[in-house]
Design an enzyme around this catalytic site. Structure first.
Site, short mmCIF file in Angstrom:
data_model
loop_
_atom_site.label_atom_id
_atom_site.label_comp_id
_atom_site.label_asym_id
_atom_site.label_seq_id
_atom_site.Cartn_x
_atom_site.Cartn_y
_atom_site.Cartn_z
N LYS A 210 -12.57 49.23 -8.93
CA LYS A 210 -14.00 48.94 -8.80
C LYS A 210 -14.39 47.52 -9.23
CE LYS A 210 -15.91 52.83 -7.28
NZ LYS A 210 -16.81 52.89 -6.11
N SER B 90 -6.16 55.02 -7.09
CA SER B 90 -7.37 54.20 -7.20
C SER B 90 -7.94 54.09 -8.61
CB SER B 90 -8.45 54.74 -6.25
OG SER B 90 -8.75 56.09 -6.55
#
Length: 410
Positions: free
Chosen positions: A63, A313
């Protein structure tokens, strides 16, 4: 619906040049995360499988790439007004760190029951954190309202070209680290990461398949792609909270519809097994959303052309949740066995059962013994066993051995 679909199709997609510019911008800010070779997954797919470890990125997830790119693109006046975001964890930390690095004040709204480690980390990166709402949608609404009242710029977690460009830098790294890659698996919630990866990869290697992976209980993309426009789910319920997005945004949807080859779904059982596999075999702490790609490799063997790269992720998981997931994963993988036996109600029966189990190499975790169940015949007793085993074959071996020893497996 047709009108909205037309707008989505005309939307300008993020270009390779924009992603390359984001990569230059992120030098010294983000890490080029390692690529691990997963030999234990190779046999399921007939060729090399690699794991792109974004769980080892700064803030514990990808992110920071999109958040920094987006906030850097604000004008000086906008940055002076500050930024606001809503997140259950990963985006919150990315916005908090990016804002600190760029000298902007950040305010982050998180759900009331946000895990304490994520809450502490977000504050540690310098954000002013507000807890609001039981559901992320309520938190999101509060963040948008705050921005409208104060002038703070809302930083969307996935639905903005700058965010998608930043996330697309993962795709550039993959092509350099595994030049021969044929399939890339990407965990997918709102679609910013998979859209960015696909934008980068398809511009340079259109032959590579890019596949999004969603949790079965929070899969908004299959119905949205079928309808040709974002479709809102009525509910989402998954341990993979990082990809539990009820509706794609128009920007991210346009990228997924145009560039992503397929979207597959995975069950809760395989999500927990994937987290356990990463921890046990790869020595990597990965959150359920981050392990969705490994879940796809386990649940759908043989359908992805190797060499395969699976993006991990994120790794921000609450330790208490991790404990529950490990137990769930061990049960799903056949490492726990729960049995109810009907045995003779006489001295030594329970000892005999436990001796048999011990000889088979199973570890007893819990025992319940009852002589008063209404379903028992006179002279019978119930024994409930919770056992730790070596896997599904060992479970079957234990069941067969107990039956052969004269105990009734109910």
């Amino acid at each position: 619906m047709e009108f909205l679909s037309g707008i989505v199709r005309r939307m300008e997609l993020v270009t390779l040049e924009r992603i390359q510019a984001a990569r230059e911008l992120l030098k010294g800010v983000t890490r080029v995360t390692p690529m691990e070779h997963a030999r234990d997954l190779r046999r399921l797919h007939g060729g090399p499988v690699h794991l792109k470890c974004e769980n080892l990125q700064r803030t514990g997830s990808f992110k920071i790439r999109g958040a920094y790119t987006r906030i850097h693109g604000l004008t000086e006046a906008e940055r002076e007004r500050g930024v606001v975001a809503a997140s259950a964890g990963n985006h919150a930390q990315g916005v908090a760190l990016a804002s600190s690095l760029l000298g902007a004040k950040s305010t982050v709204f998180m759900p009331l029951r946000a895990p304490l480690p994520k809450l502490a980390a977000t504050r540690g990166y310098g954000a002013d954190v507000h807890l609001h709402g039981a559901l992320l949608e309520e938190t999101l609404r509060a963040a948008i309202d705050f921005g409208e009242r104060t002038g703070a710029v809302f930083i969307h977690p996935f639905d903005h070209p700058d965010v998608i460009a930043g996330q697309g830098t993962v795709g550039l790294e993959i092509l350099e680290q595994v030049p021969g890659v044929k399939t890339i698996l990407v965990a997918t919630g709102g679609g910013g990461l998979v859209g960015g990866v696909a934008s980068a990869v398809k511009a340079l290697r259109p032959d590579v398949r890019v596949v999004g992976v969603q949790a079965e209980e929070a899969a908004a993309y299959p119905p949205s792609l079928a309808a040709g426009a974002p479709v809102r789910l009525s509910t989402t319920s998954t341990m993979a909270d990082g990809i539990a997005v009820g509706e794609p945004g128009p920007v991210s949807f346009a990228h997924v519809e145009s560039l992503v080859d397929d979207v597959v779904t995975v069950s809760e059982q395989f999500l927990s097994r994937a987290v356990l596999l990463c921890l046990e075999r790869r020595k990597l702490v990965v959150e359920p959303a981050g392990a969705a790609t490994v879940a796809a490799l386990l649940q759908h063997p043989g359908i992805f052309e190797p060499p395969v790269v699976a993006v991990l992720s994120g790794g921000n998981v609450d330790p208490l949740l991790l404990l529950q997931i490990i137990q769930h994963g061990m049960t799903a993988g056949g490492r726990y066995l729960h049995l109810r036996l009907r045995v003779p109600d006489r001295p030594g029966s329970l000892v005999g059962v436990l001796s048999c189990v011990s000889e088979l190499g199973a570890n007893v975790l819990d025992v319940e013994h009852s002589r008063i169940s209404g379903s028992l015949d006179l002279g019978e007793a119930d024994v409930v066993l919770a056992l730790e085993t070596r896997g599904p074959e060992h479970c079957k071996e234990v069941e067969v051995a107990l039956s052969n020893a004269g105990y009734t497996v109910v």
